[in-house]
Design an enzyme around this catalytic site. Structure first.
Site, PDB file in Angstrom:
ATOM      1  N   PRO A  88      15.511 -11.107 -18.413  1.00 40.19           N
ATOM      2  CA  PRO A  88      16.500 -11.511 -17.401  1.00 40.19           C
ATOM      3  C   PRO A  88      17.348 -10.350 -16.880  1.00 40.19           C
ATOM      4  O   PRO A  88      17.950 -10.461 -15.820  1.00 40.19           O
ATOM      5  CB  PRO A  88      17.386 -12.529 -18.143  1.00 40.19           C
ATOM      6  CG  PRO A  88      16.665 -12.900 -19.378  1.00 40.19           C
ATOM      7  CD  PRO A  88      15.740 -11.768 -19.705  1.00 40.19           C
ATOM      8  N   GLU A 115      15.424 -13.968 -27.179  1.00 35.80           N
ATOM      9  CA  GLU A 115      16.666 -13.584 -27.855  1.00 35.80           C
ATOM     10  C   GLU A 115      16.941 -12.083 -27.785  1.00 35.80           C
ATOM     11  O   GLU A 115      18.045 -11.648 -28.048  1.00 35.80           O
ATOM     12  CB  GLU A 115      16.625 -14.038 -29.318  1.00 35.80           C
ATOM     13  CG  GLU A 115      16.821 -15.545 -29.422  1.00 35.80           C
ATOM     14  CD  GLU A 115      16.664 -16.072 -30.822  1.00 35.80           C
ATOM     15  OE1 GLU A 115      15.996 -15.416 -31.641  1.00 35.80           O
ATOM     16  OE2 GLU A 115      17.196 -17.149 -31.095  1.00 35.80           O
ATOM     17  N   ARG A 153      -3.052 -13.040  -5.784  1.00 31.24           N
ATOM     18  CA  ARG A 153      -3.338 -13.574  -4.460  1.00 31.24           C
ATOM     19  C   ARG A 153      -3.261 -12.515  -3.354  1.00 31.24           C
ATOM     20  O   ARG A 153      -3.760 -12.716  -2.258  1.00 31.24           O
ATOM     21  CB  ARG A 153      -2.444 -14.777  -4.128  1.00 31.24           C
ATOM     22  CG  ARG A 153      -0.985 -14.462  -4.040  1.00 31.24           C
ATOM     23  CD  ARG A 153      -0.169 -15.715  -3.859  1.00 31.24           C
ATOM     24  NE  ARG A 153      -0.374 -16.350  -2.561  1.00 31.24           N
ATOM     25  CZ  ARG A 153       0.033 -15.848  -1.393  1.00 31.24           C
ATOM     26  NH1 ARG A 153       0.664 -14.694  -1.354  1.00 31.24           N
ATOM     27  NH2 ARG A 153      -0.186 -16.488  -0.271  1.00 31.24           N
ATOM     28  N   ASP A 168       2.485 -14.843   5.040  1.00 26.11           N
ATOM     29  CA  ASP A 168       3.399 -15.491   4.098  1.00 26.11           C
ATOM     30  C   ASP A 168       4.860 -15.336   4.458  1.00 26.11           C
ATOM     31  O   ASP A 168       5.240 -14.348   5.079  1.00 26.11           O
ATOM     32  CB  ASP A 168       3.298 -14.842   2.710  1.00 26.11           C
ATOM     33  CG  ASP A 168       2.007 -15.168   2.051  1.00 26.11           C
ATOM     34  OD1 ASP A 168       1.391 -16.156   2.446  1.00 26.11           O
ATOM     35  OD2 ASP A 168       1.639 -14.417   1.137  1.00 26.11           O
TER      36      ASP A 168
HETATM   37  N1  ADE Z   1      12.780 -14.013 -19.849  1.00 22.89           N
HETATM   38  C1  ADE Z   1      13.660 -15.003 -19.941  1.00 22.89           C
HETATM   39  N2  ADE Z   1      14.179 -15.319 -18.756  1.00 22.89           N
HETATM   40  C2  ADE Z   1      13.579 -14.495 -17.842  1.00 22.89           C
HETATM   41  C3  ADE Z   1      13.687 -14.335 -16.452  1.00 22.89           C
HETATM   42  N3  ADE Z   1      14.506 -15.061 -15.707  1.00 22.89           N
HETATM   43  N4  ADE Z   1      12.911 -13.394 -15.861  1.00 22.89           N
HETATM   44  C4  ADE Z   1      12.093 -12.631 -16.601  1.00 22.89           C
HETATM   45  N5  ADE Z   1      11.958 -12.740 -17.917  1.00 22.89           N
HETATM   46  C5  ADE Z   1      12.699 -13.667 -18.548  1.00 22.89           C
END
Ligand code: ADE
Length: 245
Positions: A88, A115, A153, A168
């Site tokens: 994230p 985690e 793709r 696209d």
């Molecule tokens: N792992 C957990 N959440 C994620 C996300 N939003 N993007 C990439 N990897 C992740």
């Protein structure tokens, strides 16, 4: 192109990549997708891939050694490759990044652990960290599959219609126009007249108007970056183009 997905859940990757366009692209040897079990590179009878955090606290952290060994094995030929960690905290995965990855010969995606991942993986083993959005998932497998799908793709021959990826949403900074198919009328919901005019230029104008309007209304962030021509400026403020009479 070759894509290796290093994961604790290879069955998840295989299940998704065994369908639809990705499946066909694999069968046509346009792409080789391998689900690489991280556990195969862990040591000991229990093949442990995570451990408690240094300094204490809750949760588990993905260990550096299994990832390092997996990458050593996958990149043993010394050929150029791009190693991506899903997490994230990474940079946002966009159509532009998908195009960048599609130009690689060998992409390795390491599925992060929700985690945490030992920081040395980031510092020494991967080229790139990517996030698929501002939300937290339970693991990196779904993000990895999103990346695989978006990249495959784009590979030449993966889609039937060779021109399709260029049409696209996002490829030129605008969202797509509405699409309709038969029947022409259903429950009183009619396909717009403009699409039956037979005038190619009029249809293109109608589509452009919708793409401009949709982008301006739904995605102000894209709209702010989109380089509009004077014709676009005039069109977007005009009423919806009708079929020429
Ligand atoms: N792992 C957990 N959440 C994620 C996300 N939003 N993007 C990439 N990897 C992740």
């Amino acid at each position: 192109m070759r894509i290796d997905v290093v994961t604790l859940f290879p069955e998840m990757v295989e299940a998704v990549c065994g369908h639809s366009i990705v499946k066909r692209a694999r069968e046509a040897a346009i792409v080789e997708v391998n689900a690489v079990p991280l556990r195969d590179f862990a040591e000991g009878r229990h093949r442990i891939t995570d451990d408690t955090p240094c300094g204490g606290g809750g949760g588990m952290v993905m260990k550096v050694e299994p990832v390092a060994r997996a990458l050593d094995a996958l990149c043993a030929d010394g050929a150029p490759r791009r190693v991506v960690l899903t997490c994230p905290q990474g940079r946002s995965f966009t159509q532009e990044v998908a195009r960048e990855y599609a130009a690689e010969r060998h992409l390795v995606i390491v599925c992060g652990h929700y985690e945490g991942v030992d920081e040395r993986v980031r510092e020494h083993l991967v080229d790139d960290e990517v996030s698929i959005g501002d939300y937290v998932l339970t693991g990196g497998e779904l993000p990895a599959l999103v990346i695989v799908d978006a990249v495959v793709r784009l590979l030449p021959g993966a889609l039937g219609d060779a021109a399709a990826p260029h049409k696209d949403s996002f490829s030129d900074g605008l969202l797509e126009h509405p699409q309709y198919t038969r029947p022409r009328s259903y429950r009183g919901w009619d396909v717009p007249e403009a699409l039956f005019s037979g005038h190619h230029a009029a249809i293109e104008q109608w589509r452009r108007w919708h793409r401009l309007r949709r982008t301006r209304e739904r995605r102000p962030d894209l709209w702010a970056r989109f380089e509009r021509t004077p014709a676009d400026e005039a069109l977007v403020d005009a009423p919806e183009p009708m079929a020429p009479s």
